[in-house]
Write an enzyme that holds these catalytic residues in place. Sequence first.
Site, PDB file in Angstrom:
ATOM      1  N   HIS A 164       0.833  -1.226   0.000  1.00 20.29           N
ATOM      2  CA  HIS A 164       0.000   0.000   0.000  1.00 20.29           C
ATOM      3  C   HIS A 164       0.863   1.270   0.000  1.00 20.29           C
ATOM      4  O   HIS A 164       0.435   2.311   0.484  1.00 20.29           O
ATOM      5  CB  HIS A 164      -0.946   0.054   1.207  1.00 20.29           C
ATOM      6  CG  HIS A 164      -1.683  -1.217   1.464  1.00 20.29           C
ATOM      7  ND1 HIS A 164      -2.937  -1.470   0.963  1.00 20.29           N
ATOM      8  CD2 HIS A 164      -1.327  -2.328   2.154  1.00 20.29           C
ATOM      9  CE1 HIS A 164      -3.334  -2.685   1.352  1.00 20.29           C
ATOM     10  NE2 HIS A 164      -2.368  -3.222   2.069  1.00 20.29           N
ATOM     11  N   SER A 285      15.789  21.653 -15.622  1.00 20.53           N
ATOM     12  CA  SER A 285      14.607  22.456 -15.894  1.00 20.53           C
ATOM     13  C   SER A 285      15.053  23.729 -16.589  1.00 20.53           C
ATOM     14  O   SER A 285      16.154  24.223 -16.353  1.00 20.53           O
ATOM     15  CB  SER A 285      13.924  22.783 -14.565  1.00 20.53           C
ATOM     16  OG  SER A 285      13.211  23.987 -14.672  1.00 20.53           O
ATOM     17  N   LYS A 291      16.951  21.764 -10.406  1.00 18.98           N
ATOM     18  CA  LYS A 291      16.259  20.512 -10.719  1.00 18.98           C
ATOM     19  C   LYS A 291      17.031  19.537 -11.584  1.00 18.98           C
ATOM     20  O   LYS A 291      17.812  19.911 -12.437  1.00 18.98           O
ATOM     21  CB  LYS A 291      14.926  20.827 -11.405  1.00 18.98           C
ATOM     22  CG  LYS A 291      13.955  21.440 -10.434  1.00 18.98           C
ATOM     23  CD  LYS A 291      12.543  21.292 -10.884  1.00 18.98           C
ATOM     24  CE  LYS A 291      12.106  19.851 -10.820  1.00 18.98           C
ATOM     25  NZ  LYS A 291      10.785  19.705 -11.416  1.00 18.98           N
ATOM     26  N   GLU A 298       9.846   8.649 -16.737  1.00 20.42           N
ATOM     27  CA  GLU A 298       8.556   9.318 -16.975  1.00 20.42           C
ATOM     28  C   GLU A 298       8.058   9.046 -18.389  1.00 20.42           C
ATOM     29  O   GLU A 298       6.880   8.771 -18.613  1.00 20.42           O
ATOM     30  CB  GLU A 298       8.703  10.828 -16.771  1.00 20.42           C
ATOM     31  CG  GLU A 298       8.906  11.222 -15.316  1.00 20.42           C
ATOM     32  CD  GLU A 298       9.134  12.726 -15.193  1.00 20.42           C
ATOM     33  OE1 GLU A 298       8.195  13.418 -14.801  1.00 20.42           O
ATOM     34  OE2 GLU A 298      10.235  13.191 -15.522  1.00 20.42           O
TER      35      GLU A 298
END
Length: 472
Positions: A164, A285, A291, A298
């Site tokens: 979970h 970024s 970043k 992704e």
Amino acid sequence: MASDPIPTGTTTWSDRFDQGLHPAIERFNASIGFDLELLEQDLDGSVAHARMLGRCGVISEAEALELIRGLQQVRAEAAAGQFNPGLEAEDVHFAVEHRLIALLGPLGKKLHTGRSRNDQVGTDVRLWLRSQIDLIDGALVRFERALLAQAEAHASTLIPGYTHLQRAQPVCLAHHLLAYIEMAERDRSRLADVRQRVNISPLGAAALAGTPVPIDRRQTAEELGFDEVYANSLDAVSDRDFAVEFMAAASLVMVHLSRLSEEVVLWASEEFGFISLTDRCATGSSLMPQKKNPDVPELVRGKSGRVFGHLMGLLTMIKGLPLAYNKDFQEDKEALFDGVRTCRDCLEAMAILFEEGLEFRPQRLEAAVASDFSNATDVADYLVAKGIPFREAYQLVGGLVKTCLAEQVLLKDLPLERWQQLHPGFEADIYAAIAPRQVVAARRSEGGTAFDQVERQLQRIRTRLATGAQKG
Ligand code: ARG
């Protein structure tokens, strides 16, 4: 030589037609914009067909050789970038035939004897998919090797195990990675199974009913490396089950890659911090200088949807079709081409990610497993070993965790008196029993996360990958 353009409005069709196609319909109808992907296979199929026609005496052996020579010339022209048929060719099959006729004159017109584009396209697609399945198998092996190398390097590193997405019990990091290798091995065996049904020859089914021409289907099947021929000519030209089966198998490959991607994205976050991304596979970024983004996992996660979409598209395309060939089948190609490319690209990208795109952070991982209550089950198991019924032990430990949470203290930091107040069965060895490394080492049931069990799994996979053998 550039291919001779076929003037628009000149039909390949019989004299039954008076007018050429409307230009928009010509565009709408054509598959040449994408089916040149099948050129190699179309030439292979035609070479086999021509040779068989010669051996069966349908054409002379000399004519067969001449046709084969012409087909090899088309192959050479294509290799030199000089075979660029336009829309007017309609599809790869006509494009090759037209070029052959331009090269050989009237003899070129004999190639299509005893054959239809219906069995021809089915043959091409199967030959193409068969070779792509072999490439995907190779890509799966590379991906597994990349995971295996990380697993070998982390055979004694621990990582929190979750259910979970809540911390559950610590596991060996190699064990976690090996779970994905198991999935990839199932993918390989599924694809090998699909391959058997891809590798059946429809050639010689002709348009739908077979042919009065005395052909030998076994000869072309053998030359093209097919294991069998379709038993029923109607089925041969209208079966696309193999495309659906392939896309279903490819969808599961993508499901596995996508699940792993999701983990990598989480692990790379500041909140988890279990891995750092190297510069090889991460991007920055355009706005936020701090970043480093996990673009590879992704994209893989995002691309999985394309393959599932193709699976649904193929099923829907086929479901209402009467026997035998229908033009709807032309729609199988872009789905297969894109599905195969997506699957191969994603496997390659994930292999590279695990080869050189990420590094696990053992200290962060060790700190993570030492700072939670994921050893609570082991406290209960400790009491079970002293003869306390599991459910009773479970209740006791639940209460203890509740108190610890309120007091903000970990189990390992409780003084012995507290343990003994809870139950007199506790002794000083409780501390060793709940240390993360011991918690992992204790799970020695077959396939469990204990180090010796993981070593056995590693050994099995090493041998399997070394010999190229598949899970039976
Ligand atoms: N381009 C067609 C396809 O991809 C080839 C077969 C055409 N057959 C026909 N009877 N129109 O399916």
